[in-house]
Structure formats: structure tokens, C-alpha cells
Design a protein around this motif. Structure first.
Motif, PDB file in Angstrom:
ATOM      1  N   THR A  75       0.853  -1.185   0.000  1.00 12.65           N
ATOM      2  CA  THR A  75       0.000   0.000   0.000  1.00 12.65           C
ATOM      3  C   THR A  75       0.886   1.231   0.000  1.00 12.65           C
ATOM      4  N   SER A  76       0.426   2.292  -0.645  1.00 15.61           N
ATOM      5  CA  SER A  76       1.189   3.534  -0.647  1.00 15.61           C
ATOM      6  C   SER A  76       0.759   4.436   0.505  1.00 15.61           C
ATOM      7  N   GLU A  77      -0.385   4.143   1.094  1.00 15.92           N
ATOM      8  CA  GLU A  77      -0.898   4.891   2.238  1.00 15.92           C
ATOM      9  C   GLU A  77      -1.348   3.898   3.300  1.00 15.92           C
ATOM     10  N   PRO A  78      -1.273   4.256   4.596  1.00 13.94           N
ATOM     11  CA  PRO A  78      -1.634   3.311   5.650  1.00 13.94           C
ATOM     12  C   PRO A  78      -3.016   2.674   5.477  1.00 13.94           C
ATOM     13  N   ASP A  79      -3.995   3.428   5.059  1.00 12.93           N
ATOM     14  CA  ASP A  79      -5.346   2.883   4.890  1.00 12.93           C
ATOM     15  C   ASP A  79      -5.704   2.692   3.419  1.00 12.93           C
ATOM     16  N   GLY A  80      -4.697   2.772   2.552  1.00 11.47           N
ATOM     17  CA  GLY A  80      -4.942   2.642   1.113  1.00 11.47           C
ATOM     18  C   GLY A  80      -5.200   1.205   0.703  1.00 11.47           C
ATOM     19  N   PRO A  81      -5.654   1.026  -0.523  1.00 13.34           N
ATOM     20  CA  PRO A  81      -5.924  -0.327  -1.017  1.00 13.34           C
ATOM     21  C   PRO A  81      -4.627  -1.095  -1.274  1.00 13.34           C
ATOM     22  N   ALA A  82      -4.699  -2.402  -1.150  1.00 18.39           N
ATOM     23  CA  ALA A  82      -3.546  -3.257  -1.454  1.00 18.39           C
ATOM     24  C   ALA A  82      -3.387  -3.356  -2.963  1.00 18.39           C
ATOM     25  N   VAL A  83      -2.177  -3.102  -3.434  1.00 16.70           N
ATOM     26  CA  VAL A  83      -1.867  -3.164  -4.855  1.00 16.70           C
ATOM     27  C   VAL A  83      -0.560  -3.931  -5.010  1.00 16.70           C
ATOM     28  N   PRO A  84      -0.515  -4.985  -5.828  1.00 14.26           N
ATOM     29  CA  PRO A  84       0.744  -5.726  -5.983  1.00 14.26           C
ATOM     30  C   PRO A  84       1.885  -4.811  -6.442  1.00 14.26           C
ATOM     31  N   TRP A  85       3.064  -5.021  -5.868  1.00 12.60           N
ATOM     32  CA  TRP A  85       4.246  -4.231  -6.196  1.00 12.60           C
ATOM     33  C   TRP A  85       5.386  -5.189  -6.523  1.00 12.60           C
ATOM     34  N   THR A  86       5.972  -5.045  -7.716  1.00  9.11           N
ATOM     35  CA  THR A  86       7.030  -5.941  -8.174  1.00  9.11           C
ATOM     36  C   THR A  86       8.398  -5.405  -7.765  1.00  9.11           C
ATOM     37  N   HIS A  87       9.182  -6.264  -7.092  1.00 14.23           N
ATOM     38  CA  HIS A  87      10.515  -5.901  -6.610  1.00 14.23           C
ATOM     39  C   HIS A  87      11.635  -6.449  -7.489  1.00 14.23           C
ATOM     40  N   TRP A  88      11.369  -7.557  -8.206  1.00 16.42           N
ATOM     41  CA  TRP A  88      12.435  -8.186  -8.990  1.00 16.42           C
ATOM     42  C   TRP A  88      11.824  -9.074 -10.044  1.00 16.42           C
ATOM     43  N   VAL A  89      12.381  -9.022 -11.248  1.00 13.94           N
ATOM     44  CA  VAL A  89      11.958  -9.890 -12.354  1.00 13.94           C
ATOM     45  C   VAL A  89      13.207 -10.473 -12.999  1.00 13.94           C
ATOM     46  N   LEU A  90      13.263 -11.793 -13.103  1.00 12.85           N
ATOM     47  CA  LEU A  90      14.364 -12.479 -13.788  1.00 12.85           C
ATOM     48  C   LEU A  90      13.775 -13.425 -14.825  1.00 12.85           C
ATOM     49  N   VAL A  91      14.389 -13.482 -15.997  1.00 13.34           N
ATOM     50  CA  VAL A  91      13.981 -14.422 -17.038  1.00 13.34           C
ATOM     51  C   VAL A  91      15.220 -15.146 -17.565  1.00 13.34           C
ATOM     52  N   ASN A  92      14.999 -16.170 -18.359  1.00 12.77           N
ATOM     53  CA  ASN A  92      16.070 -16.981 -18.951  1.00 12.77           C
ATOM     54  C   ASN A  92      16.888 -17.726 -17.909  1.00 12.77           C
ATOM     55  N   ILE A  93      16.247 -18.187 -16.836  1.00  9.59           N
ATOM     56  CA  ILE A  93      16.944 -19.006 -15.846  1.00  9.59           C
ATOM     57  C   ILE A  93      16.924 -20.437 -16.369  1.00  9.59           C
ATOM     58  N   LEU A  94      18.090 -20.978 -16.629  1.00  8.04           N
ATOM     59  CA  LEU A  94      18.165 -22.351 -17.134  1.00  8.04           C
ATOM     60  C   LEU A  94      17.695 -23.337 -16.067  1.00  8.04           C
ATOM     61  N   PRO A  95      17.006 -24.403 -16.457  1.00  5.96           N
ATOM     62  CA  PRO A  95      16.525 -25.368 -15.460  1.00  5.96           C
ATOM     63  C   PRO A  95      17.658 -26.103 -14.738  1.00  5.96           C
ATOM     64  N   SER A  96      18.865 -26.054 -15.264  1.00  2.85           N
ATOM     65  CA  SER A  96      20.008 -26.669 -14.575  1.00  2.85           C
ATOM     66  C   SER A  96      20.473 -25.832 -13.377  1.00  2.85           C
ATOM     67  N   ILE A  97      20.085 -24.558 -13.337  1.00  2.00           N
ATOM     68  CA  ILE A  97      20.409 -23.696 -12.201  1.00  2.00           C
ATOM     69  C   ILE A  97      19.429 -24.031 -11.079  1.00  2.00           C
ATOM     70  N   LYS A  98      19.943 -24.281  -9.910  1.00  2.28           N
ATOM     71  CA  LYS A  98      19.110 -24.674  -8.762  1.00  2.28           C
ATOM     72  C   LYS A  98      19.081 -23.630  -7.655  1.00  2.28           C
ATOM     73  N   ARG A  99      19.860 -22.554  -7.834  1.00  2.00           N
ATOM     74  CA  ARG A  99      19.906 -21.532  -6.789  1.00  2.00           C
ATOM     75  C   ARG A  99      20.356 -20.191  -7.365  1.00  2.00           C
ATOM     76  N   LEU A 100      19.982 -19.136  -6.685  1.00  2.00           N
ATOM     77  CA  LEU A 100      20.475 -17.800  -6.981  1.00  2.00           C
ATOM     78  C   LEU A 100      21.243 -17.335  -5.746  1.00  2.00           C
ATOM     79  N   PRO A 101      22.511 -16.955  -5.898  1.00  2.00           N
ATOM     80  CA  PRO A 101      23.285 -16.528  -4.727  1.00  2.00           C
ATOM     81  C   PRO A 101      22.854 -15.148  -4.230  1.00  2.00           C
ATOM     82  N   GLU A 102      23.134 -14.883  -2.979  1.00  2.00           N
ATOM     83  CA  GLU A 102      22.867 -13.563  -2.404  1.00  2.00           C
ATOM     84  C   GLU A 102      23.584 -12.498  -3.230  1.00  2.00           C
ATOM     85  N   GLY A 103      22.915 -11.391  -3.484  1.00  2.00           N
ATOM     86  CA  GLY A 103      23.533 -10.287  -4.200  1.00  2.00           C
ATOM     87  C   GLY A 103      23.690 -10.508  -5.693  1.00  2.00           C
TER      88      GLY A 103
END
Length: 145
Positions: A63-91
């Protein structure tokens, strides 16, 4: 966890528990170099035939305001992750190419701050961390191509 009999796809973080507090170093409330790092993530039981994975980290009840409506907010988008990758390291954010090998194919999309890469925002300091069950904060979506 990798040896589970359960073949359900699972997404976890080794640094915070399901329902626990989201650690400060993954928010912009952290200190110095330990600030606004993308969190480490691991997943298990990727379906056979998967050609690529995509990750969307989203705060579903932001929410952008304490009593405002809930609106989804995207923090991170990743694509092209190969299925052989099993983890993403910190940072990982903004360092895919420097890590080389399979990670260099990963591409970061724009978040809701209109910039590519991980960006947490202050609100995450107080949000409960989620993992494992596609709940309100993190979604790992797979597509078979």
C-alpha cells in the motif's frame, strides 16, 4: 530437502524462514554494503521438460498509504533461468554476467520502480518473509518452451 519424497516444486531461501521477518540486508534499511542485496533463493523439483524459469518477486499487498488499497508491487523480475540452475546466490542482482557460466544468460526485467534489478523498498523491513508455497510475496513461475 532435495531428497524429499514429495515431488512438489519448492522455493526456499537459506537465510530466512517461512513466516519469519525479511532480513534487513535485503532491504534498503540495511547498512553500508549489506544493504538492498537480492536474497539467495533455492528451488527443488523442477518439472521435467522445463526449458526456462522466470522469477517474479512481488509484494501482493503493498500500500502507498496506511489505509490505502492493497496493490501488488514488483521488486524483482528475472527471465532466462536455465533449469540446470538450482539456486540464486545472495547479491546476484546486476552481477549475472560477472558470475559467468549459466548465470550470464539470466536477464533482469524492470521492477515497479521502473529500473532493472532487485529493489526492495523500505516496507519490506517489517513484512513477514515467505517462501515455499507461492504466498503473497514471492512467486517463481516456470514455463516450458
Amino acid at each position: 530437502m532435495a531428497g524429499d519424497q514429495d515431488q512438489t516444486f519448492k522455493l526456499v531461501s537459506p537465510t530466512f524462514d517461512h513466516g519469519g521477518k525479511f532480513p534487513r540486508q535485503y532491504t534498503n534499511g540495511g547498512q553500508g554494503a549489506r544493504k538492498d542485496l537480492s536474497p539467495p533463493l533455492e528451488w527443488y523439483n523442477v518439472p521435467k521438460g522445463t526449458k526456462s524459469l522466470a522469477l517474479v518477486v512481488e509484494d501482493a499487498d503493498a500500500t502507498s498509504e496506511p489505509d490505502g488499497p492493497a496493490v501488488p508491487w514488483t521488486h524483482w523480475v528475472l527471465v532466462n533461468i536455465l533449469p540446470s540452475i538450482k539456486r540464486l546466490p545472495e547479491g546476484l542482482s546486476h552481477k549475472e554476467e560477472s558470475l559467468g557460466h549459466e548465470y550470464e544468460q539470466i536477464k533482469e526485467g524492470h521492477n515497479d520502480w521502473k529500473v532493472p534489478g532487485w529493489c526492495s523498498g523500505v516496507a519490506l523491513c517489517t513484512r513477514r518473509a515467505i517462501t515455499g508455497s507461492f504466498s503473497s510475496f514471492t512467486h517463481l513461475m516456470m514455463r516450458c518452451i
